[in-house]
Design a protein around this motif. Structure first.
Motif, PDB file in Angstrom:
ATOM      1  N   THR A   1       6.105  -9.480   4.496  1.00  0.00           N
ATOM      2  CA  THR A   1       4.877 -10.026   5.580  1.00  0.00           C
ATOM      3  C   THR A   1       3.649  -9.573   4.983  1.00  0.00           C
ATOM      4  O   THR A   1       2.562 -10.112   5.148  1.00  0.00           O
ATOM      5  N   THR A   2       3.674  -8.155   4.796  1.00  0.00           N
ATOM      6  CA  THR A   2       2.451  -7.631   4.467  1.00  0.00           C
ATOM      7  C   THR A   2       1.879  -8.173   3.087  1.00  0.00           C
ATOM      8  O   THR A   2       0.587  -8.329   2.890  1.00  0.00           O
TER       9      THR A   2
ATOM     10  N   ALA B   1      11.513  -7.459   4.595  1.00  0.00           N
ATOM     11  CA  ALA B   1      10.781  -8.476   5.539  1.00  0.00           C
ATOM     12  C   ALA B   1       9.348  -7.816   6.024  1.00  0.00           C
ATOM     13  O   ALA B   1       8.638  -8.825   6.054  1.00  0.00           O
TER      14      ALA B   1
END
Length: 205
Positions: free
Chosen positions: A56-57, A52
């Motif tokens: 997200t990065t 996750a």
């Protein structure tokens, strides 16, 4: 493509280290394994959290690149970049299984370390791996072959580069890229799951 891959790698690295080697160092992994929960589920939870953060990065990197690319004077350099919504969605699709593969590799490498700093050393060396395909493809001229899409990292490098240039990438090539990386991710996950079944993982000394 390299910065997207590197972003996904760096995004989940700290969590992968802390949830395995960090817990061994703090001696909190053994009490965790003592709970009546299958270790496979514990591993999936750790991989889910790591993935996750990495995802997200990656998503932020794609958005930032797509936004900043609009202001680049590519015409003066004799270049054209196609970095619209289609590029973003297909890049995310192509990178999705690689995020899971990277998370599994990081967790596997961290499982062999007894301290946080030792795991940092292992994963820092592991960061060289994504740079190899990029370096080779930058130095040596190559012709895109179908088999390249099935090779993790290479497939993402070729696919994202072609998408960025505005070239038409066949759905079968993207599917081959996703399938090849997914298979590699499953294999690494199974190896990591086997390591997690061992009693030595919980021992910090």
């Amino acid at each position: 493509p390299y910065f997207f891959i590197l972003g996904a790698f760096v995004g989940g690295m700290a969590l992968a280290i802390d949830t395995t080697a960090g817990e061994r160092e703090r001696q909190s992994l053994e009490p965790l394994f003592a709970n009546p929960v299958a270790r496979s589920k514990i591993l999936l939870g750790k991989l889910g959290a790591t993935g996750a953060f990495a995802l997200t990065t990656l998503l932020l990197s794609i958005i930032a690149f797509s936004f900043a690319g609009q202001f680049m004077p590519t015409e003066k350099l004799g270049m054209t970049l196609s970095i619209g919504p289609r590029f973003g969605l297909l890049t995310l699709l192509t990178m999705f299984p690689l995020v899971f593969l990277i998370s599994s590799l990081q967790t596997l490498a961290a499982a062999f370390a007894k301290t946080f700093r030792e795991a940092q050393t292992y994963l820092s060396l592991l960061m060289i791996v994504p740079a190899v395909p990029t370096l080779l493809m930058s130095v040596f001229p190559f012709k895109t072959e179908t088999w390249m899409y099935a090779v993790p990292l290479v497939g993402q490098q070729v696919t994202i580069t072609r998408l960025m240039r505005g070239e038409l990438v066949a759905s079968s090539d993207i599917a081959l890229c996703v399938a090849g990386t997914t298979l590699a991710a499953v294999i690494v996950y199974l190896i990591t799951a086997r390591i997690y079944q061992g009693e030595r993982l919980a021992i910090s000394t």
